[in-house]
Design an enzyme around this catalytic site. Structure first.
Site, short mmCIF file in Angstrom:
data_model
loop_
_atom_site.label_atom_id
_atom_site.label_comp_id
_atom_site.label_asym_id
_atom_site.label_seq_id
_atom_site.Cartn_x
_atom_site.Cartn_y
_atom_site.Cartn_z
N SER A 1 -61.01 15.95 7.07
CA SER A 1 -61.93 14.86 7.74
C SER A 1 -61.20 14.29 8.82
CB SER A 1 -62.42 13.84 6.81
OG SER A 1 -61.38 13.11 6.57
N ASP A 2 -61.99 13.89 10.03
CA ASP A 2 -61.06 12.92 11.00
C ASP A 2 -60.62 11.85 9.87
OD1 ASP A 2 -60.03 11.60 12.88
OD2 ASP A 2 -61.71 12.17 14.31
#
Length: 643
Positions: A577-578
């Site tokens: 994920s970011d």
């Protein structure tokens, strides 16, 4: 002062499009414009060399520069301008950048692919040769001027009309010459895959080619093209069967057929006929067969594997004091422990018991983003932590506190050009060399994963991160990213993380905005570059974006992470994920990241751990999905850490 005695050159040091129309209309003394696009620490030397004539400029634009902002499609409703930051409707469909300008007859200030140098070139077509999955086009390029320079040969296709609306032409390949002396000629070849000729039919979920004539044109930019060959396809052909992904929840009308399209196609066909352009029969091939990649199945108890699914920020080290730990910096991508100022790390929890070391990640894209200097307590050998402000702008906002008796260490990284400047070279060989240089610095600073290249589409010039991305065109973006990936990953223990997957095309409310678009636009424009990079260079990691795609957070989207990347493209790396995508109340759900195939949540938090364990205990998250994600992380550790 006489203008002829002292030419005036406007130098633009900007990573994005600048509105120049009024300036150029109201002034008459500007003789030339030189765009340098934030070229990094050696930019001053490069600028001087070009202005003094020691070398010739050789870049080309990777985005269309309009005469006015209003010329971009649906410019008045982009992002905050529509008054609703909860959703963004991609009403232009496939008509992004030059695809819109050239199809709809909107004349830009500077077209896609445009660029000048100190000499001129003639491009001669030599022929097409069919290959296993496409064709190879050959050209002779001659320097007809009085100065040395380099040319970029650009190849486009105009597909035949069909049931689906199509752009007038699209880029299908390019090649850059070496430095050619006056009078020197070089033969260049451009390989084109059949998928670059195809379109996506959403209602039956296939890549296909219509029957008809595909006009191949060559030129120096998207607005200066000459037809050179025609591919004749005898019958409608499906080249790839796909699965429906990211189904739209809200429907809106996309741009349809342009009034100018039919007339422009007729004019082109007349030109092809009158000039006797050679026609080549072309038989598309089906590419649906795929080899699925299965993750290794870890032997450890599933409870021990769960820490692999989120980053190391949540873990506390007994040796660290409150002064030394800096968890609050994690949201800004500076959660690393072993490499000060790095973005984050994978778990330490399995290191002692299972000998599984953490992976250090550093942000990009203009080189490695690390803390320039840091202090170490010589008694404990621990790094003193830094506050959030000290992590920004290399400590300009907060020089930090000096610790008595501490030892100071320095880690200076090269400031390379930003993504747009790199792509404006149109030089894949140079991009591979750039990647190799990044890999060398990663080895020097013990960084395992580089959180780059960023390769989202420059959909609108008001996007705040266009400087970080390559182009408005997916082919150019994909080819640049593939070259950089090959360079970085040629260095032992180094991997890239292509990002942000997918549709991170605005910064306003980027953690909550819902990017709403057709599956066709998604596949042909917004994920096509990722597909090219995955298939050509096998990046070790992909980072999902913050935003929703048709109502589903990207990190929670099984369609993106599993169906598209893994099952269709054969991606065999890790998806992360970011940073802090699970932090907002409306953000990604931790356990749903795992279920989607988003293997690691970064930078990690107690909330992520608790949510995943609770979902597993309640039967919402099957053991198999935990083992699948953990297995991919373990395989990545093995690939990066093997001697």
């Amino acid at each position: 002062m006489d203008k002829k005695e002292l030419p005036i050159v406007l130098v633009i040091n900007s990573g994005g499009v600048v509105d120049l129309t009024l300036l150029l209309e109201k002034t008459s003394y500007i003789d030339a414009i030189l765009l340098i696009s934030q070229p990094g620490q050696e930019g001053g030397h490069a600028l001087a060399d070009v202005l003094l004539g020691k070398t010739a400029p050789g870049g080309r634009l990777t985005a269309t520069w309009a005469r006015r902002y209003e010329d971009y499609p649906f410019s008045d409703s982009f992002s905050y301008l529509n008054g609703d930051l909860t959703k963004e409707e991609y009403k232009e469909g496939i008509f992004v950048g030059y695809r819109y300008f050239d199809t709809y007859g909107v004349k830009p200030l500077f077209p896609f692919g445009y660029g000048l140098t100190y000499t001129k070139f003639d491009i001669g077509f030599e022929g097409l040769h069919m290959s296993e999955d496409g064709f190879q086009a050959s050209f002779s390029v001659k320097n007809t001027g009085a100065r040395a320079g380099r040319e970029v040969v650009q190849l486009y296709v105009t597909p035949p009309a069909g049931d689906d609306v199509k752009e007038h032409h699209r880029l299908i390949g390019f090649a850059k010459t070496k430095m050619l002396a006056p009078g020197e000629t070089q033969r260049v070849t451009i390989n084109v895959s059949q998928k670059q000729l195809a379109s996506y039919r959403e209602r039956v979920h296939v890549w296909y080619m219509d029957a008809g004539e595909y006009v191949i044109s060559v030129g120096k930019n998207a607005a200066d093209l000459q037809p050179c060959a025609v591919l004749k396809v005898a019958a409608y052909s499906v080249i790839e069967q796909c699965t429906r992904i990211c189904q739209r929840q809200h429907f809106f009308e996309e741009l349809g057929e342009s009034k100018q399209t039919g007339a422009k196609r007729e004019k082109l066909q007349h030109e092809v006929f009158s000039e006797g352009i050679k026609k080549y029969p072309f038989v598309p091939k089906n590419e649906t067969d795929r080899a699925l990649v299965c993750p290794i199945m870890p032997e450890q108890p599933v409870e021990d594997l769960i820490p692999l699914l989120y980053g190391a920020l949540h873990e506390t080290c007994e040796e660290q004091t409150e002064d030394q730990a800096s968890p609050q910096a994690g949201a800004l991508g500076t959660a690393g422990i072993r490499v000060p100022g790095s973005a984050g790390e994978t778990t330490h929890a399995l290191e002692k018991q299972y000998d599984i070391p953490p992976l250090a990640m550093a942000d990009g894209p203009a080189g490695l983003r690390l803390q320039q200097n840091y202090e170490v307590d010589p008694k404990t050998d621990q790094v003193y932590g830094a506050g959030v402000l000290r992590m920004l702008e290399n400590g300009f906002l907060d020089p930090g506190e000096q610790h008595e008796g501490a030892e100071t260490y320095y880690q200076y990284c090269t400031a390379f050009p930003v993504g747009t400047a790199l792509a404006q070279t149109w030089d894949t060989e140079l991009m591979q060399q750039f990647g190799e240089a990044i890999g060398d610095e990663m080895q020097e600073f013990h960084v395992d994963l580089w959180l780059a290249p960023g390769m989202n589409i420059q959909r609108n010039p008001l996007c705040g991160r266009d400087f970080e991305y390559y182009s408005e065109d997916p082919l150019l973006s994909g080819k640049m990213a593939a070259a950089v990936t090959k360079g970085v990953q040629s260095r032992r223990g180094c991997g890239v993380t292509i990002k942000h997957f997918a549709c991170n095309n605005q910064e306003d409310n980027r953690m909550g905005v819902d990017s709403q678009l057709s599956e066709r636009a998604l596949r042909e424009i917004y994920v096509r570059g990722f597909e090219i990079a995955v298939k050509e260079a096998k990046p070790m990691a992909i980072m999902t974006s913050y935003n929703k795609v048709n109502g589903v957070q990207a990190a929670n989207s099984r369609d993106l992470c599993t169906v598209l990347a893994r099952e269709e493209w054969g991606f065999d790396g890790v998806i992360m994920s970011d940073w802090s995508t699970t932090a907002p109340e409306e953000g990604s759900v931790p356990w749903k990241c795992v279920a989607a195939g988003n293997d690691i949540i970064m930078p990690g938090s107690p909330k992520d751990a608790e949510n995943i364990r609770a979902a597993y205990a309640q039967g919402l998250l099957p053991e198999q999905e935990i083992r699948d994600c953990a297995g991919r992380v373990l395989e990545l550790v093995r690939r990066l850490k093997e001697k």
